[in-house]
Write a protein that holds these residues in place. Sequence first.
Motif, PDB file in Angstrom:
ATOM      1  N   VAL A 180      14.229  33.098  24.479  1.00  0.00           N
ATOM      2  CA  VAL A 180      13.702  33.619  25.741  1.00  0.00           C
ATOM      3  C   VAL A 180      13.211  35.056  25.589  1.00  0.00           C
ATOM      4  CG1 VAL A 180      14.260  34.145  28.145  1.00  0.00           C
ATOM      5  CG2 VAL A 180      15.237  32.109  27.053  1.00  0.00           C
ATOM      6  N   ARG A 181      13.973  35.875  24.853  1.00  0.00           N
ATOM      7  CA  ARG A 181      13.632  37.288  24.730  1.00  0.00           C
ATOM      8  C   ARG A 181      14.270  37.862  23.479  1.00  0.00           C
ATOM      9  NH1 ARG A 181      15.955  41.469  29.112  1.00  0.00           N
ATOM     10  NH2 ARG A 181      17.840  41.069  27.878  1.00  0.00           N
ATOM     11  N   ILE A 182      13.579  38.804  22.843  1.00  0.00           N
ATOM     12  CA  ILE A 182      14.133  39.527  21.697  1.00  0.00           C
ATOM     13  C   ILE A 182      14.025  41.027  21.986  1.00  0.00           C
ATOM     14  CG2 ILE A 182      13.922  40.031  19.239  1.00  0.00           C
ATOM     15  CD1 ILE A 182      12.766  37.280  18.821  1.00  0.00           C
ATOM     16  N   LYS A 183      15.141  41.702  21.917  1.00  0.00           N
ATOM     17  CA  LYS A 183      15.148  43.159  22.091  1.00  0.00           C
ATOM     18  C   LYS A 183      15.473  43.787  20.740  1.00  0.00           C
ATOM     19  CE  LYS A 183      16.979  44.890  25.807  1.00  0.00           C
ATOM     20  NZ  LYS A 183      17.978  45.402  26.806  1.00  0.00           N
ATOM     21  N   ASN A 184      14.457  44.343  20.114  1.00  0.00           N
ATOM     22  CA  ASN A 184      14.612  44.904  18.772  1.00  0.00           C
ATOM     23  C   ASN A 184      14.928  46.394  18.875  1.00  0.00           C
ATOM     24  OD1 ASN A 184      14.563  45.553  16.087  1.00  0.00           O
ATOM     25  ND2 ASN A 184      12.379  45.152  15.789  1.00  0.00           N
TER      26      ASN A 184
ATOM     27  N   HIS B  27      11.878  51.975  19.717  1.00  0.00           N
ATOM     28  CA  HIS B  27      13.072  52.049  20.563  1.00  0.00           C
ATOM     29  C   HIS B  27      13.714  53.433  20.449  1.00  0.00           C
ATOM     30  CE1 HIS B  27      16.827  50.970  22.526  1.00  0.00           C
ATOM     31  NE2 HIS B  27      17.479  51.477  21.487  1.00  0.00           N
ATOM     32  N   SER B  28      13.995  54.028  21.599  1.00  0.00           N
ATOM     33  CA  SER B  28      14.646  55.330  21.606  1.00  0.00           C
ATOM     34  C   SER B  28      16.155  55.149  21.469  1.00  0.00           C
ATOM     35  CB  SER B  28      14.324  56.077  22.907  1.00  0.00           C
ATOM     36  OG  SER B  28      15.070  57.279  22.988  1.00  0.00           O
ATOM     37  N   SER B  29      16.721  55.727  20.421  1.00  0.00           N
ATOM     38  CA  SER B  29      18.164  55.604  20.204  1.00  0.00           C
ATOM     39  C   SER B  29      18.965  56.312  21.291  1.00  0.00           C
ATOM     40  CB  SER B  29      18.536  56.158  18.828  1.00  0.00           C
ATOM     41  OG  SER B  29      18.204  57.541  18.746  1.00  0.00           O
ATOM     42  N   MET B  30      18.299  57.171  22.062  1.00  0.00           N
ATOM     43  CA  MET B  30      18.985  57.845  23.166  1.00  0.00           C
ATOM     44  C   MET B  30      19.407  56.842  24.237  1.00  0.00           C
ATOM     45  SD  MET B  30      19.227  61.038  22.479  1.00  0.00           S
ATOM     46  CE  MET B  30      19.623  61.692  24.096  1.00  0.00           C
ATOM     47  N   ASP B  31      18.699  55.708  24.330  1.00  0.00           N
ATOM     48  CA  ASP B  31      19.039  54.702  25.335  1.00  0.00           C
ATOM     49  C   ASP B  31      20.324  53.959  24.997  1.00  0.00           C
ATOM     50  OD1 ASP B  31      16.763  55.370  26.734  1.00  0.00           O
ATOM     51  OD2 ASP B  31      15.531  53.808  25.802  1.00  0.00           O
TER      52      ASP B  31
END
Length: 292
Positions: free
Chosen positions: A220-224, A230-234
């Motif tokens: 359904v979804r991939i969050k890489n 991608h900000s590592s601060m998140d």
Amino acid sequence: SISPSVDISVSSMERGANQPREENQSRNLLDETVRTRSGLWDAIASGALNESRRSMDSGESSLRRQQDRLPDQYGPEFLNYVTTPGSLDPLRPVASLDLLYLQASSLRPLLQHLTIKWASKSRGLFLFRHPSTDSPIGYVEEFDSWEKARVPLADEAPDGGVAWAKIKAPGRSTEKVWRSYNGDVSKLLDLCRQSIVFKSLSDMEECCGAIAADPDVRIVRIKNRLSEQHSSMDSAGYRDILINLRIHTHETCAVGLEGHICELQLILESFARIKTHVGHKHYVAYRNTKGE
């Protein structure tokens, strides 16, 4: 004798002579009026008929346009249109947290078996806990392959076992629903979750390929979160890959579980080793400051 009511004057005789002509004129005027009115009514009727036809054509066109859109629409308002097994119905999201937990609990054993299969194809590792009298916490932890460990699938085995991820705690689920999703429980995608640990990115990539090729799942979804974008601060410096998927088998379709979305975490061993109880406690504090 002659009745006094009869007028026999000259003027009366002249009027009598003109009477047929006046009657013809009156008849002609009446006929013209009838023809005019008849033509008017014909015009009105014709206009109404044309308008009715245009309305019908417009209605049929609208119906055809609506029918053309049916494959992109879901829901009970469309007659003779039924959501097929294995497909999602966005017009009827799950609105009960209890139902989500029932689905997650039922799918957990299936996700465990799939996780073992994918890890075995890509040299994936699991976190094992073995009893130890020398440890202050009563056990030692190590990352190892499923084949090498040869332990039972059960969570609580006498000789230790895999530290399987448990179903998300109800308190945290409720907190997340209101903090992040404004009360919409259908957006919770990680009640049922597991993780696989890897020594290298190439092994992780191989696992992604095995999951994508598996006929029993729908990604359904991939969050890489390993991506440079991608900000590592998140995530307080933490990085991994999150794959949200549905388990689509004959059995899950038969009992209505094929729509539930699970989560699989793919983690590098270097990150997994700092994902300890203390490390997670620091992350929870960071998450709370963000209100997530």
